[in-house]
Design a protein around this motif. Sequence first.
Motif, short mmCIF file in Angstrom:
data_model
loop_
_atom_site.label_atom_id
_atom_site.label_comp_id
_atom_site.label_asym_id
_atom_site.label_seq_id
_atom_site.Cartn_x
_atom_site.Cartn_y
_atom_site.Cartn_z
N THR A 132 65.97 41.70 23.27
CA THR A 132 65.34 42.39 22.15
C THR A 132 66.36 42.81 21.11
O THR A 132 66.10 42.73 19.91
N LEU B 209 59.49 44.99 31.04
CA LEU B 209 58.44 43.99 30.86
C LEU B 209 58.45 43.46 29.43
O LEU B 209 58.38 42.25 29.19
N GLN B 210 58.55 44.36 28.46
CA GLN B 210 58.67 43.91 27.07
C GLN B 210 59.95 43.12 26.84
O GLN B 210 59.99 42.17 26.05
N THR B 211 61.00 43.48 27.56
CA THR B 211 62.25 42.75 27.45
C THR B 211 62.10 41.34 28.01
O THR B 211 62.63 40.37 27.45
N ASN C 276 59.29 39.69 28.00
CA ASN C 276 58.49 39.04 26.97
C ASN C 276 59.41 38.38 25.93
O ASN C 276 59.26 37.20 25.59
N GLU C 277 60.38 39.15 25.44
CA GLU C 277 61.30 38.62 24.43
C GLU C 277 62.28 37.61 25.03
O GLU C 277 62.69 36.65 24.36
N TYR D 170 61.62 35.45 27.32
CA TYR D 170 60.89 34.18 27.37
C TYR D 170 60.99 33.47 26.02
O TYR D 170 61.25 32.26 25.94
N LYS D 171 60.81 34.20 24.94
CA LYS D 171 60.82 33.60 23.61
C LYS D 171 62.22 33.15 23.20
O LYS D 171 62.39 32.09 22.58
N MET E 16 54.08 39.81 32.67
CA MET E 16 55.40 39.75 32.05
C MET E 16 55.30 39.71 30.53
O MET E 16 56.13 40.27 29.82
N LEU E 17 54.27 39.07 29.99
CA LEU E 17 54.14 38.93 28.55
C LEU E 17 53.32 40.04 27.90
O LEU E 17 53.57 40.41 26.76
N LEU E 18 52.39 40.62 28.64
CA LEU E 18 51.50 41.62 28.06
C LEU E 18 51.78 43.04 28.56
O LEU E 18 51.22 44.00 28.03
N CYS F 215 53.72 46.65 29.53
CA CYS F 215 54.55 47.65 28.85
C CYS F 215 54.55 48.90 29.73
O CYS F 215 54.18 48.82 30.90
#
Length: 433
Positions: free
Chosen positions: A294, A331-333, A335-336, A338-339, A411-413, A415
């Motif tokens: 992030t 979890l938000q980390t 998400n990022e 993955y991107k 993992m993607l949704l 928080c």
Amino acid sequence: MSELTLFRASILHFLRDPGEAADDRAWQYWEDGALVVESGRVVACGPEAALLTQYPQAKVVDHRGKLLLPGFVDTHIHFAQTDIIASYGAQLLDWLNTYTFPAERRFADRVHADNVAQFFLDELLRNGTTTAAVYPTVHKASVDAFFSAAEQRQMRMVCGKIMMDRHCPDFLQDNVASAEADSRELIERWHGRGRAGYALTPRFAPTSTPEQLAMTGRLFAEYEGLWLQTHVAENVDEVRWVADLFPDARSYLDVYDRYGLLGERGVYAHCIHLDRADRERMAATGTAMSFCPTSNLFLGSGLFDLNRARELGVRVGLATDVGGGTSFSMLQTLNEAYKVLQLGGQKLNAWRGFYLATLAGAEALYLEDRIGNFLPGKEADFVVLDWAATPLLERRMQAAQSLEERLFALMLLGCDRVVAQTYVLGEPRLPAG
């Protein structure tokens, strides 16, 4: 918790890196699982029916319908930057001068340091993070405040005074002698006390003279079991600056190597702009990388290469890097992360993602003998996640066709809202409701 306690839930933990191929021998999962804890340590983990029979005398805590995982491990985060998270519009070097240094000045005040440390640790727990490698400021008061607050919560934490003797404001500058004296005092006070581990913390090569880096290397060799944490190769302008400051070094990483700063329990944040020789040297010395997706995106620093690091045998942990990072949530980390990996032509499956957030972090910090999974004797730090914590998650879970699909959606949704409870040494740390 001295009482024998059995926690019922779906349980997932990891034994090693599942890799891109998702090796199913790398994890264990029980849909109807049980975790047995006594005196803050894992006694057993496995199928619910068998362990209920084996431990009929245990107190039962029922989290059925939820997912129980080892506590998340954040391998790089700045507690002193809590109040500047989500500050607009800067890359690394401007970020330091515009936001970071003015914020850190306030930590000379112990009352302020205490206040931020209390909030910071509660925020980690609210997000399911039970262990972190943490940066305070140059002030001894910031270290004392942090470790005191962590000790109150019995959390396993790594932290140590930042050292800077050049290229920083006068109000944050130490010198070789004062940095050594302060570090020795803090090591003697905190290292190995309860669950505290001390980390020598030169901020990064540009803010330490060769003499200060050499002193840090001597301390790293002198004290058994110390950690060392710093930054390397985060930003292209930073890399150029280091090349100007240390013209005899082969690379940015080589600057640290020359002063004895690589090795086991050495944890280097970012590691974006490295070459193969750098990565091979990290692998050979047992030095770990912190993957900070992030903050790397927020500060426009670049894309981390996970596959190359792991193929060479480098230990890699995940990190939020608050306040350049934009969320305390691992979890938000993920998400990022993955991107970031998608942009680099790599994949991050759910299995490897949750490995990175748990056991991989423990391995990066050389704490895998104590935390990171549920093998007997490990410290019982864990998090309980609610699959259906939000309307969107609940609907997505109803459509999921497999456990892997459910984990990937989490993992993607996910928080902080999915964290139903966080346990430290088997004790709940979030208030009811």
